[in-house]
Design a protein around this motif. Structure first.
Motif, PDB file in Angstrom:
ATOM      1  N   LEU A  15     -15.020  52.334  -4.696  1.00 57.17           N
ATOM      2  CA  LEU A  15     -16.290  51.638  -4.453  1.00 57.17           C
ATOM      3  C   LEU A  15     -16.590  50.634  -5.554  1.00 57.17           C
ATOM      4  O   LEU A  15     -17.045  49.517  -5.284  1.00 57.17           O
ATOM      5  CB  LEU A  15     -17.435  52.638  -4.306  1.00 57.17           C
ATOM      6  CG  LEU A  15     -17.350  53.534  -3.072  1.00 57.17           C
ATOM      7  CD1 LEU A  15     -18.490  54.540  -3.070  1.00 57.17           C
ATOM      8  CD2 LEU A  15     -17.349  52.718  -1.792  1.00 57.17           C
ATOM      9  N   ARG A  16     -16.339  51.005  -6.814  1.00 55.90           N
ATOM     10  CA  ARG A  16     -16.570  50.069  -7.916  1.00 55.90           C
ATOM     11  C   ARG A  16     -15.669  48.835  -7.786  1.00 55.90           C
ATOM     12  O   ARG A  16     -16.114  47.700  -8.009  1.00 55.90           O
ATOM     13  CB  ARG A  16     -16.373  50.758  -9.265  1.00 55.90           C
ATOM     14  CG  ARG A  16     -17.536  51.681  -9.641  1.00 55.90           C
ATOM     15  CD  ARG A  16     -17.443  52.185 -11.070  1.00 55.90           C
ATOM     16  NE  ARG A  16     -16.385  53.161 -11.264  1.00 55.90           N
ATOM     17  CZ  ARG A  16     -16.472  54.455 -10.978  1.00 55.90           C
ATOM     18  NH1 ARG A  16     -17.591  54.946 -10.469  1.00 55.90           N
ATOM     19  NH2 ARG A  16     -15.461  55.259 -11.209  1.00 55.90           N
ATOM     20  N   MET A  17     -14.401  49.045  -7.417  1.00 56.05           N
ATOM     21  CA  MET A  17     -13.482  47.911  -7.236  1.00 56.05           C
ATOM     22  C   MET A  17     -13.929  47.039  -6.066  1.00 56.05           C
ATOM     23  O   MET A  17     -13.886  45.803  -6.153  1.00 56.05           O
ATOM     24  CB  MET A  17     -12.048  48.408  -7.016  1.00 56.05           C
ATOM     25  CG  MET A  17     -11.431  49.006  -8.259  1.00 56.05           C
ATOM     26  SD  MET A  17      -9.667  49.439  -8.137  1.00 56.05           S
ATOM     27  CE  MET A  17      -9.595  50.509  -6.716  1.00 56.05           C
ATOM     28  N   ALA A  18     -14.385  47.661  -4.975  1.00 55.39           N
ATOM     29  CA  ALA A  18     -14.863  46.906  -3.811  1.00 55.39           C
ATOM     30  C   ALA A  18     -16.099  46.088  -4.174  1.00 55.39           C
ATOM     31  O   ALA A  18     -16.224  44.926  -3.772  1.00 55.39           O
ATOM     32  CB  ALA A  18     -15.160  47.861  -2.648  1.00 55.39           C
ATOM     33  N   MET A  19     -17.008  46.695  -4.941  1.00 54.59           N
ATOM     34  CA  MET A  19     -18.202  45.968  -5.376  1.00 54.59           C
ATOM     35  C   MET A  19     -17.822  44.771  -6.238  1.00 54.59           C
ATOM     36  O   MET A  19     -18.375  43.679  -6.074  1.00 54.59           O
ATOM     37  CB  MET A  19     -19.136  46.897  -6.157  1.00 54.59           C
ATOM     38  CG  MET A  19     -19.832  47.933  -5.296  1.00 54.59           C
ATOM     39  SD  MET A  19     -20.662  49.203  -6.271  1.00 54.59           S
ATOM     40  CE  MET A  19     -21.781  48.243  -7.258  1.00 54.59           C
ATOM     41  N   GLN A  20     -16.868  44.976  -7.125  1.00 56.26           N
ATOM     42  CA  GLN A  20     -16.417  43.890  -7.990  1.00 56.26           C
ATOM     43  C   GLN A  20     -15.788  42.767  -7.154  1.00 56.26           C
ATOM     44  O   GLN A  20     -16.074  41.590  -7.377  1.00 56.26           O
ATOM     45  CB  GLN A  20     -15.414  44.410  -9.009  1.00 56.26           C
ATOM     46  CG  GLN A  20     -14.988  43.364 -10.013  1.00 56.26           C
ATOM     47  CD  GLN A  20     -14.065  43.934 -11.084  1.00 56.26           C
ATOM     48  OE1 GLN A  20     -13.611  45.071 -11.006  1.00 56.26           O
ATOM     49  NE2 GLN A  20     -13.791  43.131 -12.084  1.00 56.26           N
ATOM     50  N   GLU A  21     -14.963  43.135  -6.182  1.00 52.75           N
ATOM     51  CA  GLU A  21     -14.339  42.134  -5.299  1.00 52.75           C
ATOM     52  C   GLU A  21     -15.391  41.315  -4.557  1.00 52.75           C
ATOM     53  O   GLU A  21     -15.215  40.126  -4.338  1.00 52.75           O
ATOM     54  CB  GLU A  21     -13.434  42.821  -4.267  1.00 52.75           C
ATOM     55  CG  GLU A  21     -12.171  43.388  -4.834  1.00 52.75           C
ATOM     56  CD  GLU A  21     -11.085  42.342  -5.060  1.00 52.75           C
ATOM     57  OE1 GLU A  21     -10.992  41.378  -4.269  1.00 52.75           O
ATOM     58  OE2 GLU A  21     -10.346  42.501  -6.034  1.00 52.75           O
ATOM     59  N   ARG A  22     -16.476  41.967  -4.150  1.00 54.09           N
ATOM     60  CA  ARG A  22     -17.540  41.285  -3.394  1.00 54.09           C
ATOM     61  C   ARG A  22     -18.585  40.646  -4.307  1.00 54.09           C
ATOM     62  O   ARG A  22     -19.488  39.963  -3.837  1.00 54.09           O
ATOM     63  CB  ARG A  22     -18.251  42.271  -2.454  1.00 54.09           C
ATOM     64  CG  ARG A  22     -17.381  42.804  -1.331  1.00 54.09           C
ATOM     65  CD  ARG A  22     -17.103  41.731  -0.294  1.00 54.09           C
ATOM     66  NE  ARG A  22     -16.540  42.308   0.896  1.00 54.09           N
ATOM     67  CZ  ARG A  22     -15.329  42.035   1.352  1.00 54.09           C
ATOM     68  NH1 ARG A  22     -14.555  41.182   0.709  1.00 54.09           N
ATOM     69  NH2 ARG A  22     -14.886  42.601   2.451  1.00 54.09           N
ATOM     70  N   GLY A  23     -18.497  40.901  -5.620  1.00 52.97           N
ATOM     71  CA  GLY A  23     -19.470  40.345  -6.555  1.00 52.97           C
ATOM     72  C   GLY A  23     -20.836  40.999  -6.430  1.00 52.97           C
ATOM     73  O   GLY A  23     -21.862  40.346  -6.634  1.00 52.97           O
TER      74      GLY A  23
END
Length: 83
Positions: A15-23
């Motif tokens: 989830l943290r990586m996905a949030m980072q990818e989406r900004g």
């Protein structure tokens, strides 16, 4: 993102990586989901998270959950988020 970075990670890290990818920040994600930031933080930092919660958060960020055969690498199924 490299293949080895995607395997063997916790749901919170995904989830943290996905949030980072989406900004997205936790506040942004909470707003999108109609929740408060502490609820998002609690879910992300939980050692074990229910699949329904995990999928709801990913769905909100417009990601799908896929099942891949580890032996062949073949994509087997896309998991329906219940909508």
């Amino acid at each position: 993102m490299k293949k080895e970075e995607k395997s063997g990670v916790s749901s919170g890290k995904v989830l943290r990586m996905a949030m980072q990818e989406r900004g997205l920040t936790q506040v942004d994600l909470a707003d999108k989901m109609g929740m408060k930031q502490p609820s998002i933080s609690g879910n992300i930092n939980r050692k074990r998270m229910g699949l329904d919660v995990f999928m709801s958060i990913l769905d909100c960020m417009e990601y799908d959950v896929m099942i891949v055969d580890r032996q062949t690498g073949e994509l087997m199924w896309k998991v329906d988020n219940g909508k």
